[in-house]
Write a protein that holds these residues in place. Structure first.
Motif, PDB file in Angstrom:
ATOM      1  N   LEU B  40       0.831  -1.205   0.000  1.00 29.66           N
ATOM      2  CA  LEU B  40       0.000   0.000   0.000  1.00 29.66           C
ATOM      3  C   LEU B  40       0.867   1.258   0.000  1.00 29.66           C
ATOM      4  O   LEU B  40       0.550   2.245  -0.681  1.00 29.66           O
ATOM      5  N   LEU B  41       1.967   1.214   0.723  1.00 28.30           N
ATOM      6  CA  LEU B  41       2.884   2.357   0.705  1.00 28.30           C
ATOM      7  C   LEU B  41       3.338   2.622  -0.722  1.00 28.30           C
ATOM      8  O   LEU B  41       3.413   3.774  -1.165  1.00 28.30           O
ATOM      9  N   ARG B  47       0.605   7.176  -6.318  1.00 30.95           N
ATOM     10  CA  ARG B  47      -0.668   7.883  -6.491  1.00 30.95           C
ATOM     11  C   ARG B  47      -1.223   8.254  -5.130  1.00 30.95           C
ATOM     12  O   ARG B  47      -2.208   7.673  -4.683  1.00 30.95           O
ATOM     13  N   ASP B  48      -0.599   9.205  -4.500  1.00 36.13           N
ATOM     14  CA  ASP B  48      -1.070   9.633  -3.187  1.00 36.13           C
ATOM     15  C   ASP B  48      -2.486  10.184  -3.339  1.00 36.13           C
ATOM     16  O   ASP B  48      -2.796  10.859  -4.323  1.00 36.13           O
ATOM     17  N   ALA B  55      -7.120   1.636  -4.356  1.00 35.52           N
ATOM     18  CA  ALA B  55      -5.955   0.994  -3.738  1.00 35.52           C
ATOM     19  C   ALA B  55      -6.196  -0.504  -3.642  1.00 35.52           C
ATOM     20  O   ALA B  55      -5.308  -1.319  -3.927  1.00 35.52           O
ATOM     21  N   GLY B  56      -7.407  -0.864  -3.261  1.00 33.87           N
ATOM     22  CA  GLY B  56      -7.741  -2.277  -3.163  1.00 33.87           C
ATOM     23  C   GLY B  56      -7.588  -2.973  -4.504  1.00 33.87           C
ATOM     24  O   GLY B  56      -7.022  -4.060  -4.586  1.00 33.87           O
ATOM     25  N   LEU B  95      -0.275   9.510   2.390  1.00 38.13           N
ATOM     26  CA  LEU B  95       0.891   9.163   3.194  1.00 38.13           C
ATOM     27  C   LEU B  95       1.118  10.238   4.256  1.00 38.13           C
ATOM     28  O   LEU B  95       0.984  11.428   3.972  1.00 38.13           O
ATOM     29  N   THR B  96       1.475   9.817   5.449  1.00 31.90           N
ATOM     30  CA  THR B  96       1.956  10.763   6.453  1.00 31.90           C
ATOM     31  C   THR B  96       3.459  10.937   6.214  1.00 31.90           C
ATOM     32  O   THR B  96       4.052  10.179   5.436  1.00 31.90           O
ATOM     33  N   PRO B  97       4.090  11.887   6.864  1.00 36.94           N
ATOM     34  CA  PRO B  97       5.551  11.997   6.751  1.00 36.94           C
ATOM     35  C   PRO B  97       6.218  10.678   7.147  1.00 36.94           C
ATOM     36  O   PRO B  97       7.119  10.187   6.453  1.00 36.94           O
TER      37      PRO B  97
END
Lengths: 146, 146
Positions: B40-41, B47-48, B55-56, B95-97
């Motif tokens: 997933l990352l 494609r954030d 995503a699935g 995404l987070t940092p």
DNA sequence: CTTAGATAGTTCGCATGCGAAATAAATTGA
DNA sequence: TCAATTTATTTCGCATGCGAACTATCTAAG
């Protein structure tokens, strides 16, 4: 040799295994026998009365893996745990009559899966695939490693 | 063409995937990022802000599969769920940092895995393997089938 | 506008299997 | 003989992911 393609190998392997597992489970909604369970049935079909640890080794499962699998299959009345007469710690696994029947059905199901797994590939190609899959066991060992 | 060998393919595939998954999880005990999570990352790295469903689809996971994965990764502070401004039912993933950092590490880890996956095989052989794995997706489809 | 269906996610119960820790029995050594 | 170690299995908490059922929102049709 783009790295993209190899990234995809990891993904493809994961997906392929998931698809196969789902497929096998869906094909036996009646008996409820799953891929993992048919693996153990198969082992017992060849060596009824094995120790749990031996069955685990045959299926590449650790102690908790077999323990749980045996629990579920015992509950489903497919196999029996019987104490080992010589070792108070150990249990031997035996097929029940229902388990023996399920094993026969499993074998038939495997025939179909086999056909799908090799359809469209030459023997030489399947050999490459089998070699690749086998090699992964040494490339990604269970224990410690550099 | 002994049936024995094909039986073994099913088993080999299962074991190979399990080994790989274990290996990848063991290689990032610090970050705790697993194979599924790095998938997933990776998707978000390219494609954030995708929808969960997208995503699935990219990871071949059904709704419950992503939902759970997102739950765990959100709890681990790797990604964020943000409401889609145009669709009240949908969520977009970001995404987070920390997630971005984990993604970079994941990529490095994948480089190692890639090396192990292809070591000792020619490009042509890897192509066969990739084709076989890919073909399995149509041989063992998700939905209904004969 | 209102209702019937389609669509996006969630939740539940389950199977799978790991690592770590616990239990219990067997074995080894002093 | 009796403690220390090894071995067989279980248990616990976890991650993964399915199918089925549910919720909420959106879309289409009358």
């Amino acid at each position: 040799m783009s790295p993209r393609r190899e990234h995809r190998l990891v993904f493809l392997l994961t997906v392929a295994q998931r698809r196969l597992q789902r497929w096998m489970a869906a094909r036996s909604p009646h008996t409820g026998v799953t891929a993992a369970q048919s693996g153990l049935l198969f082992v017992l079909g060849q060596r009824d009365g094995v120790l749990m640890g031996e069955a685990g080794a045959a299926l590449d499962l650790g102690p908790p893996g077999i323990s749980g699998l045996v629990d579920r299959m015992t509950a489903a009345n497919l196999i029996e745990r019987r104490a080992d007469p010589d070792d108070g710690r150990a249990w031997r696994l035996w097929l029940t009559p229902a388990g023996r029947a399920a094993m026969a059905q499993s074998k038939a199901g495997l025939a179909d899966v086999n056909a799908r797994l090799t359809e469209g590939f030459t023997d030489a190609e399947i050999d490459v695939v089998a070699r690749w899959l086998t090699t992964m066991q040494s490339r990604f060992p269970k224990g410690e490693d550099e």
